[in-house]
Design an enzyme around this catalytic site. Structure first.
Site, PDB file in Angstrom:
ATOM      1  N   ASP A  39      14.722  28.170  96.676  1.00 22.58           N
ATOM      2  CA  ASP A  39      13.989  27.905  98.020  1.00 22.58           C
ATOM      3  C   ASP A  39      14.140  28.940  98.817  1.00 22.58           C
ATOM      4  OD1 ASP A  39      14.726  25.736  96.599  1.00 22.58           O
ATOM      5  OD2 ASP A  39      15.678  24.563  98.415  1.00 22.58           O
ATOM      6  N   GLU A 221      13.935  16.457  99.442  1.00 25.39           N
ATOM      7  CA  GLU A 221      14.534  17.653  99.958  1.00 25.39           C
ATOM      8  C   GLU A 221      13.764  18.530 100.947  1.00 25.39           C
ATOM      9  OE1 GLU A 221      17.045  18.867  95.950  1.00 25.39           O
ATOM     10  OE2 GLU A 221      14.984  19.380  95.893  1.00 25.39           O
TER      11      GLU A 221
END
Ligand code: FRU
Length: 488
Positions: A39, A221
């Site tokens: 990420d 998330e």
């Protein structure tokens, strides 16, 4: 997602084998020089530089104890990789999070003439995850007084303790001007929690959203809540990444449109909509401190097979920076994504292609634009002498876009590297336009002004050398070379 440590260590050892693949290094998309990345984190614009921190494991090409890697860019095209910014400590690994410029020194961490950058991130304690799951993810703070070059972890960490939720992570913090407070969006298993704070250190839970809205095929998330102006009114877009449970398998990012009063997010409806319909765009979040536009970046991969991708010595790239807008469609609003306008600076002279032509000499880096007077079916086939073909198509009968990578190149590294991805056409009737950005091993598709976006990876054994358009007459195809150049 849960990532058992022993398995990871073994995978790390196995993953070191492999021949270098410089031919698959993208030119415009950020990749770390070596090893594993996931990420984007801590996206913040400060003193003329776009900072990109990211989930990074510096010692192997698979996920491991997470650090924050760091890169900067002045133009969103050329990235300079800097030393690792945050490394694991006794409180745990450094999971995803965000960064803000604390202009008014609300946290009291600044010094005269030194505006702090403040990062909020999840600390994931791997040992506690085994012994006392539910308390192992907490939110911590670090700050930088030298524009992001070095970071100090706050002595009072964690600043937000886990109330007993197994998945409790990925704080995205922003300044909410109307209530004059910081707001944090946090993923808590199957919902998003909103906290507020006056000083970035003491956080109060204000509300929760989502247990009964949107897609729930996997854990929630990496949230982000982004204000966007449409028709003179501010609306709020909540991004929520979900893994697994994405439309085309594995990881994907959904969004909700609604209102936010500083405490509570109220959606227009609870329907499921996707930021990107392709298989390879996850965990998109926005840059903080960029006035006037919502710039986001995603991880251009998928947890289904990200750790098996055949690149070496790095694994994973980010998407292109994209700009988000809201657009009225029918009775409602839809999110529109386009490449950040900076991409135009990397573009060479466009030329018309007719029904196809040569891609030789472009090194897999080019932008194709297709315009059709009507929404009729077409196929665009990119191919090489080795018989590999990447197909991008529109099927009028089903009103859907397709990316078919089933014969596009190497794909035996994972059974889950699906061949075909599809996405609905959301525009109604009328002309059709497609903006396609190719960069060595990826295509990012923006259809109908960005109403439908799709991102997909592919790994041709040699670059595609031909593009052919099979479609109705009157369709215009244009190509321009792309070249980012070296970081300044
Ligand atoms: C999303 C994610 C986050 C977590 C990070 C760990 O891809 O699972 O929720 O913070 O990756 O690397």
């Amino acid at each position: 997602m849960r990532k058992p440590l022993l398995g990871l260590m073994l995978a790390a050892l196995c993953s070191q084998a492999g021949a270098a693949t410089p031919q698959w290094r993208p030119g415009l998309h950020f990749t770390p020089r070596a090893n594993w990345m996931n990420d984007p984190n801590g996206l913040v614009y400060h003193q003329g530089r776009y900072h990109l921190f990211y989930q990074y494991y510096p010692y192997a090409k698979v996920w491991g104890p997470m650090h924050w890697g760091h890169a900067v860019s002045t133009d969103l095209l050329r990235w300079e990789e800097l030393p690792v910014a945050l490394a694991p400590d006794a409180k745990g690994m450094i999971f995803s999070g965000s960064a803000v410029v604390d202009t008014h020194n609300s946290a009291g961490l600044g010094k005269p003439g030194q505006t702090p950058l403040v990062a909020l991130y999840t600390q994931h304690d791997g040992a506690l995850a085994e012994s006392n799951p539910g308390l192992h993810e907490n939110q911590s703070l670090a700050y930088s007084l030298d524009g992001g070059a070095s970071w100090t972890k706050y002595a009072g960490n964690p600043v937000l303790k886990n109330p007993g939720i197994f998945d409790f992570r990925d704080p995205k913090v922003f300044w909410h001007a109307p209530s004059k407070r910081w707001v944090m969006a946090l993923a808590a298993k199957d919902r998003i929690q909103f906290y507020h704070s006056a000083n970035l250190k003491d956080w109060t839970l204000a509300s929760e959203f989502g247990a009964d809205a949107g897609a729930h095929g996997g854990v929630w998330e990496c949230p982000d809540l982004i204000p966007l102006t449409v028709g003179g009114r501010t609306r709020w877009v909540l991004l929520v990444s979900i893994n697994p449970g994405g439309l085309n398998g594995g990881s994907a990012t959904q969004y909700f449109i609604g209102d936010f009063d500083g405490q509570r997010f109220t959606p227009d409806d609870g329907g499921t909509r996707w930021l990107d319909y392709g298989p390879d765009n996850y965990a998109s979040v926005s840059w903080s401190n960029v006035p006037g536009r919502a710039l986001v970046l995603g991880w251009m991969s998928n947890w289904d097979y990200g750790q098996q991708l055949p690149t070496d010595p790095w694994r994973s790239a980010m998407t292109l920076p994209r700009e988000l807008r809201l657009q009225p469609v029918g009775q409602g609003l839809r999110l529109v994504s386009t490449p950040a306008r900076e991409l135009a600076r990397a573009e060479g002279k466009p030329r018309a292609l007719g029904s196809g032509g040569s891609l030789a000499g472009l090194a897999g880096q080019f932008r194709l634009k297709l315009q059709a007077p009507r929404a009729d079916s077409f196929r665009l086939v990119l191919s090489n002498a080795g018989g590999e073909r990447l197909v991008i198509a529109y099927e009028a009968a089903l009103q859907r876009y397709l990316i078919d990578r089933s014969a596009a190149g190497v794909r035996d590294f994972s059974d889950k590297f699906s061949g075909l991805a599809s996405a609905p056409r959301l525009a109604v009737g009328g002309a059709l336009d497609l903006d396609l950005v190719f960069d060595t091993t990826s295509v990012e598709l923006f259809a109908d002004g960005g109403l439908t976006a799709m991102t997909a990876l592919f790994f041709p054994r040699q670059p595609y050398t031909e593009v052919a358009l099979e479609g109705p007459s009157g369709t215009r195809l244009q190509i321009s070379p792309l070249r980012a150049g070296k970081p300044r």
